[in-house]
Design an enzyme around this catalytic site. Structure first.
Site, PDB file in Angstrom:
ATOM      1  N   GLN A 139       0.855  -1.190   0.000  1.00 56.65           N
ATOM      2  CA  GLN A 139       0.000   0.000   0.000  1.00 56.65           C
ATOM      3  C   GLN A 139       0.893   1.243   0.000  1.00 56.65           C
ATOM      4  O   GLN A 139       1.709   1.422   0.907  1.00 56.65           O
ATOM      5  CB  GLN A 139      -0.870   0.003   1.255  1.00 56.65           C
ATOM      6  CG  GLN A 139      -1.858   1.141   1.313  1.00 56.65           C
ATOM      7  CD  GLN A 139      -2.419   1.325   2.718  1.00 56.65           C
ATOM      8  OE1 GLN A 139      -1.682   1.512   3.680  1.00 56.65           O
ATOM      9  NE2 GLN A 139      -3.732   1.247   2.855  1.00 56.65           N
ATOM     10  N   SER A 142       0.536   6.671   2.544  1.00 57.55           N
ATOM     11  CA  SER A 142       1.057   7.709   3.444  1.00 57.55           C
ATOM     12  C   SER A 142       2.262   8.425   2.838  1.00 57.55           C
ATOM     13  O   SER A 142       3.039   7.822   2.090  1.00 57.55           O
ATOM     14  CB  SER A 142       1.485   7.099   4.777  1.00 57.55           C
ATOM     15  OG  SER A 142       0.443   6.365   5.346  1.00 57.55           O
ATOM     16  N   SER A 174       4.433  -0.875   4.391  1.00 57.48           N
ATOM     17  CA  SER A 174       4.713  -2.201   4.943  1.00 57.48           C
ATOM     18  C   SER A 174       5.112  -3.170   3.834  1.00 57.48           C
ATOM     19  O   SER A 174       4.415  -3.283   2.817  1.00 57.48           O
ATOM     20  CB  SER A 174       3.472  -2.759   5.642  1.00 57.48           C
ATOM     21  OG  SER A 174       2.976  -1.868   6.581  1.00 57.48           O
ATOM     22  N   GLU A 257      -9.438  -2.248   5.143  1.00 60.14           N
ATOM     23  CA  GLU A 257      -8.307  -2.358   6.074  1.00 60.14           C
ATOM     24  C   GLU A 257      -8.818  -2.402   7.517  1.00 60.14           C
ATOM     25  O   GLU A 257      -8.382  -3.230   8.322  1.00 60.14           O
ATOM     26  CB  GLU A 257      -7.375  -1.155   5.870  1.00 60.14           C
ATOM     27  CG  GLU A 257      -6.053  -1.266   6.597  1.00 60.14           C
ATOM     28  CD  GLU A 257      -5.106  -0.115   6.248  1.00 60.14           C
ATOM     29  OE1 GLU A 257      -5.545   0.895   5.657  1.00 60.14           O
ATOM     30  OE2 GLU A 257      -3.914  -0.233   6.592  1.00 60.14           O
ATOM     31  N   ASN A 377      -6.450   5.965  16.277  1.00 61.36           N
ATOM     32  CA  ASN A 377      -7.680   5.926  17.082  1.00 61.36           C
ATOM     33  C   ASN A 377      -8.392   7.277  17.078  1.00 61.36           C
ATOM     34  O   ASN A 377      -9.619   7.341  16.994  1.00 61.36           O
ATOM     35  CB  ASN A 377      -7.340   5.561  18.536  1.00 61.36           C
ATOM     36  CG  ASN A 377      -7.141   4.065  18.709  1.00 61.36           C
ATOM     37  OD1 ASN A 377      -7.193   3.313  17.738  1.00 61.36           O
ATOM     38  ND2 ASN A 377      -6.910   3.630  19.939  1.00 61.36           N
ATOM     39  N   GLU A 378      -7.602   8.367  17.158  1.00 64.49           N
ATOM     40  CA  GLU A 378      -8.213   9.699  17.220  1.00 64.49           C
ATOM     41  C   GLU A 378      -8.990   9.981  15.924  1.00 64.49           C
ATOM     42  O   GLU A 378     -10.115  10.473  15.948  1.00 64.49           O
ATOM     43  CB  GLU A 378      -7.135  10.782  17.407  1.00 64.49           C
ATOM     44  CG  GLU A 378      -6.435  10.767  18.761  1.00 64.49           C
ATOM     45  CD  GLU A 378      -5.410   9.638  18.887  1.00 64.49           C
ATOM     46  OE1 GLU A 378      -4.954   9.098  17.867  1.00 64.49           O
ATOM     47  OE2 GLU A 378      -5.081   9.275  20.039  1.00 64.49           O
TER      48      GLU A 378
HETATM   49  C1  LIG Z   1       1.876  -1.001  11.568  1.00 63.98           C
HETATM   50  C2  LIG Z   1       1.654   0.094  10.552  1.00 63.98           C
HETATM   51  C3  LIG Z   1       1.596  -0.231   9.208  1.00 63.98           C
HETATM   52  C4  LIG Z   1       1.439   0.777   8.258  1.00 63.98           C
HETATM   53  N1  LIG Z   1       1.451   0.410   6.945  1.00 63.98           N
HETATM   54  C5  LIG Z   1       1.284   1.364   5.989  1.00 63.98           C
HETATM   55  C6  LIG Z   1       1.320   0.988   4.607  1.00 63.98           C
HETATM   56  O1  LIG Z   1       1.527  -0.176   4.248  1.00 63.98           O
HETATM   57  N2  LIG Z   1       1.138   1.951   3.675  1.00 63.98           N
HETATM   58  C7  LIG Z   1       0.933   3.257   4.006  1.00 63.98           C
HETATM   59  O2  LIG Z   1       0.742   4.060   3.107  1.00 63.98           O
HETATM   60  N3  LIG Z   1       0.930   3.659   5.319  1.00 63.98           N
HETATM   61  C8  LIG Z   1       1.113   2.729   6.317  1.00 63.98           C
HETATM   62  N4  LIG Z   1       1.131   3.095   7.653  1.00 63.98           N
HETATM   63  C9  LIG Z   1       1.043   4.518   7.991  1.00 63.98           C
HETATM   64  C10 LIG Z   1      -0.258   4.891   8.676  1.00 63.98           C
HETATM   65  O3  LIG Z   1      -1.331   4.865   7.767  1.00 63.98           O
HETATM   66  C11 LIG Z   1      -0.056   6.277   9.297  1.00 63.98           C
HETATM   67  O4  LIG Z   1       0.959   6.151  10.304  1.00 63.98           O
HETATM   68  C12 LIG Z   1      -1.311   6.789   9.949  1.00 63.98           C
HETATM   69  O5  LIG Z   1      -2.276   7.096   8.977  1.00 63.98           O
HETATM   70  C13 LIG Z   1      -1.017   8.084  10.774  1.00 63.98           C
HETATM   71  O6  LIG Z   1      -0.339   9.016  10.016  1.00 63.98           O
HETATM   72  P1  LIG Z   1       1.011   9.685  10.553  1.00 63.98           P
HETATM   73  O7  LIG Z   1       1.913   8.606  11.015  1.00 63.98           O
HETATM   74  O8  LIG Z   1       1.491  10.604   9.491  1.00 63.98           O
HETATM   75  O9  LIG Z   1       0.570  10.500  11.850  1.00 63.98           O
HETATM   76  P2  LIG Z   1      -0.027  11.985  11.883  1.00 63.98           P
HETATM   77  O10 LIG Z   1      -1.127  12.083  10.890  1.00 63.98           O
HETATM   78  O11 LIG Z   1       1.085  12.952  11.781  1.00 63.98           O
HETATM   79  O12 LIG Z   1      -0.654  12.023  13.343  1.00 63.98           O
HETATM   80  C14 LIG Z   1       0.109  12.343  14.514  1.00 63.98           C
HETATM   81  C15 LIG Z   1      -0.834  12.391  15.702  1.00 63.98           C
HETATM   82  O13 LIG Z   1      -1.819  13.420  15.515  1.00 63.98           O
HETATM   83  C16 LIG Z   1      -3.134  12.902  15.668  1.00 63.98           C
HETATM   84  N5  LIG Z   1      -4.054  13.562  14.733  1.00 63.98           N
HETATM   85  C17 LIG Z   1      -3.818  13.849  13.428  1.00 63.98           C
HETATM   86  N6  LIG Z   1      -4.898  14.435  12.875  1.00 63.98           N
HETATM   87  C18 LIG Z   1      -5.839  14.513  13.848  1.00 63.98           C
HETATM   88  C19 LIG Z   1      -7.178  15.023  13.891  1.00 63.98           C
HETATM   89  N7  LIG Z   1      -7.763  15.562  12.813  1.00 63.98           N
HETATM   90  N8  LIG Z   1      -7.861  14.934  15.061  1.00 63.98           N
HETATM   91  C20 LIG Z   1      -7.273  14.371  16.173  1.00 63.98           C
HETATM   92  N9  LIG Z   1      -6.006  13.883  16.192  1.00 63.98           N
HETATM   93  C21 LIG Z   1      -5.300  13.939  15.047  1.00 63.98           C
HETATM   94  C22 LIG Z   1      -3.023  11.426  15.313  1.00 63.98           C
HETATM   95  O14 LIG Z   1      -4.055  10.679  15.916  1.00 63.98           O
HETATM   96  C23 LIG Z   1      -1.644  11.084  15.891  1.00 63.98           C
HETATM   97  O15 LIG Z   1      -1.747  10.806  17.262  1.00 63.98           O
HETATM   98  C24 LIG Z   1       1.308   2.136   8.635  1.00 63.98           C
HETATM   99  C25 LIG Z   1       1.378   2.459   9.999  1.00 63.98           C
HETATM  100  C26 LIG Z   1       1.556   1.456  10.954  1.00 63.98           C
HETATM  101  C27 LIG Z   1       1.649   1.841  12.401  1.00 63.98           C
END
Ligand SMILES: Cc1cc2nc3c(=O)[nH]c(=O)nc-3n(C[C@H](O)[C@H](O)[C@H](O)COP(=O)(O)OP(=O)(O)OC[C@H]3O[C@@H](n4cnc5c(N)ncnc54)[C@H](O)[C@@H]3O)c2cc1C
Length: 409
Positions: A139, A142, A174, A257, A377-378
């Protein structure tokens, strides 16, 4: 025979017996210290690759045996079975030391997107090798600046005749280092609000211009990657859904997903914890019993929600259960499992190397994969509030603004 098996129709009971017999002939039963099906953190890239290929071979065995895509329609390469049969097989296979590992999640994600949004040609070309494991997928959603705010993504796809040319960076992908294909979303129109200018494409990971760089985690594992795309060419026939209309298949992937994460049927953690409690002589402690009963109840609720969702998806209906609620339930359960394991095992849960302690350590670490991966979760709570409960939407300053005019850091 268990209580669940007693309630099964004669056809389902027969399906269970056949599945069990097939599994006995093709796999080893779990023995406690499972070499394969227990998720581990591989720190050696060769070991990770070997593990991935072993999972792929098991997916092939499932496919050849008629147990891949059990509830998918026959015309999509599946078995045309029921979601109950899918659940029965998942329950039976949980007793054996085999797994398709990461392949299962991408089969669910891109398989569902192709079934609902793909052209007949795309379905015929991509679904059979997806189900057999012959082609593994990753996928590519991100980006460094777009995780929760996925629709704000910046990776570009520019049309050039019969092709799109991709440029940009993805992250947290991943197992991209093992994948032959990727499903990617890219910006094709920067002049419209962010959700309206995205296109969903299928990209061959062996194309010139793709660089996959593993990200080494604190524990040495290399599950994630960064993927850099420089002038990568993708034929227009590999667009899924409409050009600029990629948000629709993207939402399908995200719902699949959530459903996958929420519906993962592994061995009951409540049962496992009850065994540990008995071994340690803690099974008469009222506090322990209360925790185990809560976990058991929540596992039953998760199973019910998951089956309800699968049945609705199979009938092509909107599920009455939200994928967000299911995923949140699962994520919170993982926290409870880790906490209960720690309560029972004490310091051994974090420092010892016996099988129970290692299992507890994995539960403690892996809970973050469920509470962050596939939407935090948020963000799930926001979605449940806004989409499922109809609460007022969060303030969106970029709602009617062209993507190119939205300020970004
Ligand atoms: C095990 C795992 C596998 C993954 N695999 C893939 C993959 O295969 N392909 C891929 O593309 N991505 C993958 N991801 C990425 C994943 O989709 C992102 O980590 C996730 O969407 C969060 O984005 P971020 O890490 O940029 O955090 P951010 O978006 O920067 O968030 C940081 C913090 O801010 C909070 N936050 C952000 N916006 C809001 C809001 N509007 N309201 C309240 N709180 C908010 C979030 O909850 C979090 O606590 C994977 C992640 C994990 C942990």
């Amino acid at each position: 025979m268990s209580e669940v098996e007693n309630r099964e129709s004669p056809e389902d009971a027969e399906y269970r017996l056949n599945a069990r017999a097939w599994l006995e002939a093709h796999a080893e039963r779990k023995t406690g210290v499972d070499d394969w099906s227990t998720q581990r953190h591989h720190t050696d890239p060769d070991a990770l690759r070997a593990y991935f290929e072993r999972c792929r071979a098991w997916q092939r065995t499932l496919y050849d045996g008629g147990y891949a895509g059990i509830s998918w329609p026959v015309e999509h390469g599946g078995q045309g079975g029921t979601s109950t049969q899918s659940r029965i097989f998942a329950e039976e296979v949980a007793a054996f030391d085999v797994t398709s590992g990461f392949l299962s999640s991408t089969i669910m994600m891109i398989g569902t997107a192709l079934r609902f949004h793909g052209t007949p040609e795309q379905q015929a070309r991509f679904l059979p090798p997806l189900l057999s494991g012959e082609e593994a997928w990753c996928q590519l959603f991100s980006e460094p600046g777009s995780g929760s705010d996925l629709a704000g993504l910046a990776c570009k796809a520019v049309r050039d005749g019969d092709e799109f040319i991709l440029n940009g960076q993805k992250v947290w992908n991943s197992m991209a280092q093992c994948a032959e294909w990727g499903f990617i979303i890219a910006r094709t129109n920067p002049d419209v609000p962010k959700h309206a200018g995205i296109t969903f494409l299928l990209v061959d990971m062996r194309s010139p211009g793709i660089e996959v760089r593993p990200l080494v985690q604190a524990n040495g594992a290399q599950h994630f990657n960064e993927v850099f795309l420089s002038d990568v060419r993708v034929p227009v026939e590999h667009v899924v859904g409409e050009i600029d209309g990629g948000w629709s298949p993207t939402r399908t992937v995200m719902a699949a997903e959530s459903q996958f994460i929420g519906g993962t049927t592994d061995r009951s953690a409540a049962e496992k914890l009850a065994e540990v409690a008995t071994r340690l002589g803690r099974n008469h402690d009222p506090l322990v019993r209360q925790r185990l009963a809560t976990l058991h109840t929540r596992e039953r609720v998760i199973s019910w929600m998951s089956t309800t969702m699968m049945n609705a998806v199979r009938r092509g209906e909107k599920p009455s259960v939200s994928g967000g609620v299911l995923k949140l339930f699962m994520a919170e359960n993982r926290v409870r499992i880790g906490e209960t394991a720690t309560m029972l095992l004490g310091p051994a849960a974090t420092a010892d190397t016996d099988p129970d302690s290692e299992w507890a350590q994995l539960e403690l670490i892996n809970r973050f994969s469920v509470s962050i991966g596939g939407g935090t979760n948020e963000v799930q709570r926001n979605n449940v509030g806004e989409r499922d409960l109809g609460l007022p939407r969060d303030i969106r300053v970029d709602k009617d603004v062209a993507w190119k005019d939205v300020p970004r850091g």
